[in-house]
Design a protein around this motif. Structure first.
Motif, PDB file in Angstrom:
ATOM      1  N   LEU A 197     -46.692  58.488   3.244  1.00 16.42           N
ATOM      2  CA  LEU A 197     -47.373  57.882   4.386  1.00 16.42           C
ATOM      3  C   LEU A 197     -48.594  58.708   4.801  1.00 16.42           C
ATOM      4  N   GLU A 198     -49.531  58.797   3.881  1.00 21.37           N
ATOM      5  CA  GLU A 198     -50.680  59.701   4.075  1.00 21.37           C
ATOM      6  C   GLU A 198     -51.485  59.471   5.350  1.00 21.37           C
ATOM      7  N   PRO A 199     -51.768  58.193   5.731  1.00 19.43           N
ATOM      8  CA  PRO A 199     -52.571  58.002   6.950  1.00 19.43           C
ATOM      9  C   PRO A 199     -51.898  58.595   8.192  1.00 19.43           C
ATOM     10  N   LEU A 200     -50.574  58.619   8.207  1.00 17.33           N
ATOM     11  CA  LEU A 200     -49.853  59.139   9.378  1.00 17.33           C
ATOM     12  C   LEU A 200     -50.067  60.652   9.486  1.00 17.33           C
ATOM     13  N   TRP A 201     -50.008  61.316   8.318  1.00 16.20           N
ATOM     14  CA  TRP A 201     -50.217  62.772   8.309  1.00 16.20           C
ATOM     15  C   TRP A 201     -51.665  63.097   8.651  1.00 16.20           C
ATOM     16  N   GLU A 202     -52.557  62.279   8.114  1.00 17.70           N
ATOM     17  CA  GLU A 202     -53.982  62.542   8.377  1.00 17.70           C
ATOM     18  C   GLU A 202     -54.296  62.344   9.851  1.00 17.70           C
ATOM     19  N   ASN A 203     -53.709  61.297  10.439  1.00 22.37           N
ATOM     20  CA  ASN A 203     -53.924  61.087  11.871  1.00 22.37           C
ATOM     21  C   ASN A 203     -53.403  62.272  12.681  1.00 22.37           C
ATOM     22  N   ALA A 204     -52.208  62.755  12.316  1.00 18.37           N
ATOM     23  CA  ALA A 204     -51.575  63.816  13.109  1.00 18.37           C
ATOM     24  C   ALA A 204     -52.261  65.170  12.905  1.00 18.37           C
ATOM     25  N   LEU A 205     -52.598  65.480  11.668  1.00 20.71           N
ATOM     26  CA  LEU A 205     -53.004  66.857  11.357  1.00 20.71           C
ATOM     27  C   LEU A 205     -54.441  66.985  10.850  1.00 20.71           C
ATOM     28  N   GLY A 206     -55.136  65.870  10.729  1.00 20.65           N
ATOM     29  CA  GLY A 206     -56.537  65.921  10.302  1.00 20.65           C
ATOM     30  C   GLY A 206     -56.693  65.786   8.796  1.00 20.65           C
ATOM     31  N   PRO A 207     -57.947  65.656   8.348  1.00 24.80           N
ATOM     32  CA  PRO A 207     -58.209  65.385   6.926  1.00 24.80           C
ATOM     33  C   PRO A 207     -57.700  66.488   5.981  1.00 24.80           C
ATOM     34  N   LYS A 237     -53.068  68.470   4.036  1.00 24.32           N
ATOM     35  CA  LYS A 237     -52.273  68.991   2.905  1.00 24.32           C
ATOM     36  C   LYS A 237     -52.241  70.519   2.887  1.00 24.32           C
ATOM     37  N   LYS A 238     -53.191  71.131   3.599  1.00 23.70           N
ATOM     38  CA  LYS A 238     -53.193  72.597   3.654  1.00 23.70           C
ATOM     39  C   LYS A 238     -52.103  73.130   4.588  1.00 23.70           C
ATOM     40  N   VAL A 239     -51.696  72.279   5.570  1.00 26.75           N
ATOM     41  CA  VAL A 239     -50.684  72.767   6.514  1.00 26.75           C
ATOM     42  C   VAL A 239     -49.310  72.114   6.348  1.00 26.75           C
ATOM     43  N   MET A 240     -49.258  71.030   5.596  1.00 24.25           N
ATOM     44  CA  MET A 240     -47.965  70.354   5.434  1.00 24.25           C
ATOM     45  C   MET A 240     -47.665  70.198   3.948  1.00 24.25           C
ATOM     46  N   ASN A 241     -46.487  70.639   3.554  1.00 23.94           N
ATOM     47  CA  ASN A 241     -46.109  70.512   2.141  1.00 23.94           C
ATOM     48  C   ASN A 241     -44.610  70.188   2.053  1.00 23.94           C
ATOM     49  N   ARG A 242     -44.133  69.989   0.856  1.00 21.48           N
ATOM     50  CA  ARG A 242     -42.733  69.575   0.650  1.00 21.48           C
ATOM     51  C   ARG A 242     -41.751  70.540   1.317  1.00 21.48           C
ATOM     52  N   GLU A 243     -41.996  71.835   1.148  1.00 19.13           N
ATOM     53  CA  GLU A 243     -41.046  72.816   1.678  1.00 19.13           C
ATOM     54  C   GLU A 243     -40.937  72.716   3.194  1.00 19.13           C
TER      55      GLU A 243
END
Ligand code: NAD
Ligand code: ZN
Length: 355
Positions: free
Chosen positions: A327-337, A340-346
């Motif tokens: 759900l990429e748009p949700l992460w982008e909305n929450a954490l900015g473009p 991926k630098k701040v959110m990962n699988r772990e």
């Protein structure tokens, strides 16, 4: 590119406005052989609400079960049922219930005019033909499903909506009296869906004056309902749901919804309660929102289930993470473009382990 989105064509609001349904539908009946199909939450099976529906001579009621949230396979089954009543299509599909029933009504109205399985249309703008005329009558407030351009479905591979302009209801009937019998915990969970929509929209990077205007009003109404209370709370929550839905229509939800979708796909956790369980673990992302949410929870005497993921198999945790990360748009909305630098699988798995 700016989003050019369709809105509901007709809205009627007020205590008792359900009684106007007969005259609203009369205008949509094409001839004496035509019929409408009412999809009604089976919780109303022996209630006075079902007696209040003025059925035309050929109209049909299908009782729907929302013990599981809507699955594509169930939508396909209901569509076949609605199709087999007659050699012609119904003039209308009317959904009466909470967010699950409204989503079923949207999906059936779309699938009556589009071939194949509803699973083929999970995604954005894949629907080719306009739906059958469809009406929403919410009996539970919070999801915003009455105003959104999606119907959220769990398919064989993913939990994803059928998002299209044709999904939007043609008419909504907002009668706050219909929510009177909702159990207190369900009232809270679905109400918090609205609250979380507002928090995620208002703190997101996609925010704009359109979303802010609706989101702030909806948030204020949620505060009045869940921190103050009062006689007209049902009216206020119904409007909060509508405004919260309008807010995210032009922005997006965030971390809570992304994680909640993963939880729901793997464990079948329902949307409202799932959001509450997730949101309670998100103080680092939404500090003020989570603190206020806890005050609301206390005031409503709600105790959330814990340890949902205790001892969970690794493969399930991985699947939850896959669903959330999709759900990429949700992460982008929450954490900015650069999310991926701040959110990962772990990090996602770590959050799931806290739930
Ligand atoms: P729901 O429709 O799943 O219903 C929850 C429970 O409340 C059910 O047991 C139902 O029978 C009962 N209920 C409903 N109205 C009642 C009443 N008046 N009296 C007594 N019981 C009543 O709950 P919900 O939280 O409204 O909807 C959740 C669903 O909405 C999920 O499937 C979610 O994916 C979907 N959703 C859709 C959108 C959208 O934009 N389309 C947005 C958010 C959520
Ligand atoms: Zn939601």
């Amino acid at each position: 590119m700016f989003r050019n989105f369709r809105m509901i064509s007709y809205v009627v609001f007020g205590r008792g406005c359900f009684n106007q349904l007969e005259s609203i539908l009369a205008e949509k009946r094409s001839d004496s052989d035509s019929f409408m199909v009412f999809l009604v939450d089976d919780v109303f099976e022996s209630s006075s609400l079902i007696q209040r529906i003025h059925l035309g001579s050929r109209d049909q009621i299908i009782l729907v079960n929302v013990g599981d949230e809507p699955k594509t396979i169930y939508v396909d089954e209901l569509t076949d049922k609605a199709r087999n009543f007659s050699s012609r299509l119904p003039d209308g599909i009317i959904g009466i219930g909470g967010g699950s029933t409204l989503d079923l009504a949207k999906a059936v109205s779309l699938m009556l005019t589009n071939s194949g399985s509803s699973a083929d249309y999970q995604g954005w703008d894949l629907i080719k033909n306009p739906a059958v005329y469809h009406v929403a009558i919410p009996t539970l407030s919070g999801t915003g499903a009455e105003v959104s351009r999606t119907t959220v479905l769990t398919g064989p591979e993913k939990k994803l909506g059928i998002n299209s302009d044709y999904t939007v209801f043609d008419q909504i009937v907002l009668d706050p009296e219909l929510t009177a019998g909702v159990p207190a915990d369900q009232h809270f969970y679905t109400g918090m869906d609205c609250y979380i929509h507002c928090v995620e929209s208002l703190t997101g990077t996609y925010l704009n004056a359109f979303s802010k205007s609706y989101g702030e009003k909806a948030l204020d109404l949620c505060r009045e309902v869940f921190l103050v209370g009062g006689e007209d709370s049902a009216d206020k929550l119904m409007m909060a749901s509508y405004f919260g839905g309008m807010s995210i229509a032009y922005s997006q939800v965030g971390v809570c919804h992304a994680l909640s979708y993963g939880l729901s796909f793997v464990l079948g956790t329902h949307h409202g309660i799932g959001n509450c369980i997730v949101f309670d673990c998100l103080e680092e992302f939404y500090p003020e929102g989570v603190r206020e949410f806890r005050r609301m929870m206390e005031k409503s005497n709600i105790k959330l289930p814990r340890n949902l993921t205790a001892g969970i198999e690794n493969s399930k945790l991985e699947k939850m993470t896959d669903v959330a990360l999709m759900l990429e748009p949700l992460w982008e909305n929450a954490l900015g473009p650069e999310w991926k630098k701040v959110m990962n699988r772990e990090r996602i798995k770590e959050l799931y382990r806290q739930m």
